[in-house]
Design an enzyme around this catalytic site. Structure first.
Site, PDB file in Angstrom:
ATOM      1  N   GLU A   1     -12.328  -6.194 -26.017  1.00 21.79           N
ATOM      2  CA  GLU A   1     -11.258  -7.170 -26.104  1.00 21.79           C
ATOM      3  C   GLU A   1     -12.125  -8.870 -26.453  1.00 21.79           C
ATOM      4  O   GLU A   1     -11.038  -9.295 -27.624  1.00 21.79           O
ATOM      5  CB  GLU A   1     -10.985  -7.542 -24.536  1.00 21.79           C
TER       6      GLU A   1
ATOM      7  N   SER B   1      21.019   9.685  30.857  1.00 20.19           N
ATOM      8  CA  SER B   1      20.125  10.392  31.578  1.00 20.19           C
ATOM      9  C   SER B   1      18.449   9.727  31.215  1.00 20.19           C
ATOM     10  O   SER B   1      18.027   9.929  32.151  1.00 20.19           O
ATOM     11  CB  SER B   1      20.435  11.974  31.801  1.00 20.19           C
TER      12      SER B   1
END
Length: 788
Positions: free
Chosen positions: A191, A449
């Site tokens: 780079e 229940s």
């Protein structure tokens, strides 16, 4: 360490003298003066061109699951350990070649080269972990790489997700000194070879690029320096324009004037974009190393470093996952094969859990990482069990394939450790992408229940306010006959699920067979306030209506609340605080003690373990003889206590239960409350059984959450009781074994009631009531004898 890094970098790679910071500042200012004609479009940009701190660059918070912990003396599932390591990117090798990021799993021993866990440095500093196994698969010895004995050793956790203003970006700030020289050299070579010689703008490179572009008639070469790229990545939009290039140049000069070369290089390597991870942008070499190779950035090889450096120009085009051949050709060390991390399937529904954790946090500003209680293996099992269960229901019952207004059938599952209150798995719905509503934590529905165990505990426990013995035992006889209870709103007439009545039944039988009418009578006698108080003690924080119908689950709760209540039964009366976060760390990896979920109360012993075990005993019976026996048909044969639940009109289906180390709750229904036409044992039980078998094996003993079963505590006694009269067994009515709190078993024998003398006493009472009682007794004796 930092000075030695600088010295190596300057002497080996660049071999030029980097000016001192003050001299560079004047030099940078000189370039700014020369660039005065450009400053009219870049003054504002230049003013703000300062490298943000690491906490500013990495603003999102990463959320992790629980670390996998190996404990000396306990069994560990080799398949689960290997699956965890492979998802983290560890590589399996032979015993003598284990390095950092690698592992060996043998029949009698394991070696793991643990990577340091950077997000929380105190959690795991890395290093080797050595486990020796005995003949039964238990960890007999546990040592670190230096031979020091350990009681427990942790493996790093898996990432669940992120939140914050950069939640769509994966970032991990790492000091320059911790990066391998080969990586930095490769990046500079690709780079910006003259990085240490220019002051933000490389005029040689600019001229060369301009000539190349003119000759080609198009853009074929860029002249941006590494500093310019950093300025663009940090401050500017990606769209190319002349104005943006001018701003980029001014910012690069300002950055060079205000920061050292090392600071700029470090910021660039932590910011550079390096691809996509399922919609998440990977920024920085440390995050890229973790994503592509499953290793800490400091452990990168030369070939791996070259691959990352080669990706910077076009990360998606040169991604080794998308185009392995192009990635190989791009790097400089092409002979070494690509050894990429094995990408695990996404954790789809953990998003419900992450949202729930984030919502409950306080003091989360500046937090870089949260390590949570979520067990990723259990979470995957929960997701698959919910998916399979819902698809099976839609396949077998065509009316469930699409609800009203196109709303699909939904399901939720939550699992927790009853001893600690830690959330281990949470599925809030079948598809987070379609609906973010968390039905596990926020879905308020009637439990039906499934609420009866709470009523039973209220009846079987001591009245602490009066220091009195319980009024009921599991052998107490309740009437299962038509009930007409006058209320202010009218007459309440509850009925059983099958519309049948069975006469007198014991409390145990009523709970095991989920009989509504006996529990309605029990609730009326106890009173709604007492039942609501029991529910609150078990961790149900929602206010409950103290009507008689509360005993049949008419008040609404969430799956998380109800599962927590069952967890108190599993823990022998200990109510653990709900816990979702293990540790929190700032963005430097240091522990934060001021971050925690919103307070949910401290742990407390709310019931005696003998009292809760009575309910556990009946719920174990529900699995063997009652409404939960379908668990056995689905292949789970371990020790488990559980209860189904179905609401009026079949709107909600529940199945909630627990082993000694795991509490699980499942809900199935439609968001709009439409009828399923299927009870809880048919809709929710299969999901529960599927998950439980995967979590602890068909025998209930496998893995870290398996157990040997329930162990009766002290304070109980077993007495043979006649189920017809509820009295102690005797001559001619030997009865069956039943559990009692010590001192609460009936003293009177059933021999008298079951003898002719007992019959004579009934006749002497006279009247139709005596005759009915006699006939009922004779009928029960006949039925009992015929069953023998």
């Amino acid at each position: 360490m930092r000075e030695s890094w600088k010295a190596r970098l300057r002497s080996v790679w660049v071999r030029v003298r980097v000016p001192e910071r003050e001299g560079r500042r004047w030099a940078g200012a000189g370039f700014v003066v020369l660039a005065l004609p450009l400053l009219f479009v870049g003054v504002e940009a230049g003013v703000r061109a300062r490298i943000p701190s690491s906490s500013a660059i990495v603003r999102s918070t990463e959320v992790y699951g629980r670390p996998l912990t190996l404990v000396r003396g306990e069994r560990a599932d080799p398949a689960a350990v290997e699956s965890h390591l492979r998802r983290l990117g560890y590589r399996r090798v032979t015993a003598g070649d284990v390095g950092i990021g690698e592992y060996y799993l043998g029949r009698r021993g394991w070696i793991v080269g643990r990577r340091p866990f950077r997000p929380v440095s105190a959690l795991s500093g890395g290093g080797f972990l050595v486990a020796r196994l005995d003949g039964w698969g238990r960890i007999a010895r546990l040592e670190d790489g230096d031979g020091r004995r350990l009681t427990r050793g942790q493996l790093e956790p898996e990432l669940l997700g992120r939140f914050g203003d950069r939640a769509d970006q994966s970032r991990l700030a790492v000091p320059l000194a911790d990066l391998p020289e080969e990586l930095v050299q490769a990046v500079l070579t690709v780079e910006d070879q003259r990085f240490f010689q220019h002051y933000g703008l490389d005029y040689r490179r600019i001229v060369a690029a301009a000539l190349a572009n003119l000759e080609a008639g198009q853009i074929v070469q860029g002249g941006s320096t590494l500093t310019q790229q950093l300025a663009k990545n940090l401050f500017l939009h990606p769209r190319r324009s002349f104005v943006r290039k001018v701003r980029e140049a001014v910012m690069a000069l300002a950055l060079e004037a205000r920061h050292t070369k090392e600071e700029i290089l470090q910021a660039y390597l932590n910011e550079v974009y390096l691809g996509q991870d399922r919609g998440t942008a990977v920024h920085g070499v440390a995050s890229a190393s973790r994503y592509y190779f499953g290793k800490d950035v400091g452990s990168l090889t030369l070939a791996e470093s070259a691959l990352l450096a080669g990706m910077i120009k076009a990360p998606n085009a040169f991604s080794p996952y998308r185009n392995a051949e192009a990635a190989r050709e791009r790097r400089t060390a092409s002979e070494e094969p690509l050894r990429l991390r094995e990408r695990a399937p996404p954790i789809r529904s953990a998003r419900y859990f992450v949202d729930w954790v984030v919502r409950g946090l306080h003091g989360a500003e500046g937090v870089g990482a949260l390590v949570t209680t979520l067990d990723l293996r259990l979470q995957r099992l929960a997701e698959e069990s919910v998916r399979r269960g819902v698809e099976r229901l839609e396949r077998d019952f065509d009316w469930l394939r699409e609800g009203e207004a196109g709303e699909p059938l939904q399901a939720a599952l939550v699992a927790l450790d009853p001893r600690t209150g830690e959330i281990l798995a949470m599925v809030g719905g079948r598809d987070y992408g379609r609906s973010q509503f968390n039905r596990a934590a926020d879905g308020i529905r009637q439990p039906g229940s499934a609420f009866k165990p709470i009523v039973a505990l209220s009846a079987l426990s001591r009245d602490r306010s009066r220091r009195a013995a319980p009024e009921f035992t599991l052998a107490s006889v309740l009437q299962d006959e038509p009930l007409h209870h006058q209320m202010a709103t009218g007459v309440w007439e509850p009925g059983n699920y099958d519309g049948q009545y069975r006469g007198d039944v014991t409390l145990r039988e009523a709970l095991e067979r989920s009989l509504n009418v006996p529990f309605a009578r029990l609730g009326i006698e106890l009173g709604g306030d007492r039942i609501a108080s029991t529910a609150m003690a078990l961790g149900i924080e929602r206010p409950l209506d103290a009507y008689p119908s509360l005993a049949l689950g008419a008040s609404e709760v969430t799956p998380l609340e109800l599962t927590r209540a069952f967890g108190v039964l599993a823990a022998g009366g200990y109510r653990a605080p709900l816990t979702s976060v293990v540790v929190a760390a700032d963005r430097a990896g240091q522990l934060r003690g001021d971050v925690a979920p919103a307070p949910g109360g401290d742990g407390a012993w709310v019931y005696d373990d003998a009292e809760t075990y009575l309910v556990t005993s009946a719920l174990r019976g529900a699995v063997e003889r009652g409404t939960g026996r379908g668990i056995r048909e689905w292949g789970f044969h371990g020790d488990v206590a559980a209860k189904s639940g179905t609401t009026n009109g079949f709107r909600d289906a529940w199945f909630v239960g627990y082993t000694a180390r795991l509490a699980v709750g499942v809900w199935v229904g439609f968001d709009h409350g439409g009828s399923l036409e299927i009870p809880g044992a048919g809709a929710a039980l299969p999901i529960f059984a599927d998950f439980l078998e995967g979590a602890v094996g068909p025998d209930g003993r496998r893995g870290p959450w398996g157990s040997e079963g329930f162990r009766p505590p002290t304070g109980l006694e077993t007495v043979r009781v006649d189920p017809i009269t509820g009295l102690r067994g005797g001559w001619g009515c030997w009865g069956e074994p039943e559990l009692f709190l010590r001192g609460t078993a009936p003293e009177a024998s059933c021999s008298g009631a079951r003898s002719w003398r007992g019959i004579e006493e009934l006749l002497e009472r006279g009247g139709s009531e005596a005759r009915r009682a006699l006939l009922r007794l004779l009928e029960r004796i006949g039925n009992r004898e015929s069953r023998r």
